[in-house]
Design an enzyme around this catalytic site. Sequence first.
Site, PDB file in Angstrom:
ATOM      1  N   TYR A 112       0.838  -1.198   0.000  1.00 21.74           N
ATOM      2  CA  TYR A 112       0.000   0.000   0.000  1.00 21.74           C
ATOM      3  C   TYR A 112       0.875   1.251   0.000  1.00 21.74           C
ATOM      4  O   TYR A 112       1.745   1.421   0.860  1.00 21.74           O
ATOM      5  CB  TYR A 112      -0.913   0.026   1.223  1.00 21.74           C
ATOM      6  N   TRP A 142     -13.742  -6.639   2.375  1.00 21.92           N
ATOM      7  CA  TRP A 142     -13.090  -5.455   1.808  1.00 21.92           C
ATOM      8  C   TRP A 142     -13.921  -4.894   0.651  1.00 21.92           C
ATOM      9  O   TRP A 142     -14.748  -5.585   0.081  1.00 21.92           O
ATOM     10  CB  TRP A 142     -11.656  -5.736   1.385  1.00 21.92           C
ATOM     11  N   SER A 143     -13.691  -3.617   0.341  1.00 24.37           N
ATOM     12  CA  SER A 143     -14.492  -2.880  -0.656  1.00 24.37           C
ATOM     13  C   SER A 143     -15.985  -2.999  -0.367  1.00 24.37           C
ATOM     14  O   SER A 143     -16.775  -3.380  -1.236  1.00 24.37           O
ATOM     15  CB  SER A 143     -14.177  -3.357  -2.074  1.00 24.37           C
ATOM     16  N   LEU A 190     -23.277   3.473  -3.614  1.00 29.50           N
ATOM     17  CA  LEU A 190     -24.021   4.460  -2.832  1.00 29.50           C
ATOM     18  C   LEU A 190     -24.210   5.740  -3.651  1.00 29.50           C
ATOM     19  O   LEU A 190     -23.235   6.352  -4.093  1.00 29.50           O
ATOM     20  CB  LEU A 190     -23.277   4.783  -1.534  1.00 29.50           C
ATOM     21  N   ASP A 234     -26.378   6.353  -9.975  1.00 25.50           N
ATOM     22  CA  ASP A 234     -27.555   6.267 -10.844  1.00 25.50           C
ATOM     23  C   ASP A 234     -27.749   4.867 -11.405  1.00 25.50           C
ATOM     24  O   ASP A 234     -28.828   4.551 -11.924  1.00 25.50           O
ATOM     25  CB  ASP A 234     -27.421   7.263 -12.005  1.00 25.50           C
TER      26      ASP A 234
END
Length: 311
Positions: free
Chosen positions: A52, A220-221, A233, A236
């Site tokens: 990371y 995760w995700s 979230l 459309d």
Amino acid sequence: MRTVPLGPTGRQVPNVVLGLMRIQQLDDDAVRELVRTGRDAGIDFVDHADVYGDDLHGCERRFAEAMQLTPSERERLTIQSKAGIVREGPYFDFSYEHLVESVEGSLTALGTDYLDVLLLHRPDALVEPDEVARAFDELESSGKVRSFGVSNHTPGQIELLKRSVRQPIVANQLQLSITHAPIVAQGVAANMAGEDQSLTLDGGGILDYCRLHDITVQAWSPFQAGFFTGVFLGSDDYPELNAVIDRLAAKYDVPPIAIAVAWITRHPAGMQVVLGTTTPERVAGAAQGSDLPLTRAEWYELFRAAGYRVP
């Protein structure tokens, strides 16, 4: 903040985890505010990986530089990191040498003497379980790693490791959100002819396998629509799902992000949700889903609104 068992260790850990894969560009104050917001909500578990950041161990180093943890502060945190991915090639490496070297690098970058949890970061097709076992034994006996787990591993891959590894596998980090839920959907649609959702992939049954073997699933995700295809979230592309989320958010007086978290934490597997946001407000909002009591009907309504078939 509700807690769940960390595998068979006897330790209770929060069911929401602060993932720190995007912090390298944050300044000290921003990192501290992010961690402080999590701690205020009861999140004392942070997730790292050696890859990371822009450079190797970059986010681990940024965390340590910003936090400057005292020994007592370190003891109050659960720090998890991952090893096994080599970005510039050979891409995956579960050899003894690489795992030990990676952990040494993480400890130096984090400024700590030990990791609470080390995960194997995605499967290595060339894994030699005896090599992994040798690395785990050395890291455990030296006190550098206290518990071990995996990420994105199938039941068969875990069983293969367990032929050599003597330490319990305490966690399996798997992608899971309302809209990316094959590990849940396969079981719901079992034996439904003609439904792609019923297909058994990657060995199948990983969620049930983890429950049977006391392996904590870390999701995760949790807000991704698919495999890094964007957040559902407010999208459309998911009007029906977001209408249900917004209605439930109003009912429970929480932000929509809490409903997305609650869909995962409501599952009786006792999963942890790994957040990836660097926005303190979103961390605080997500934490409100830790123990939100969605009903069965609400849980399945969200599942159907995401496009999954419920007989």
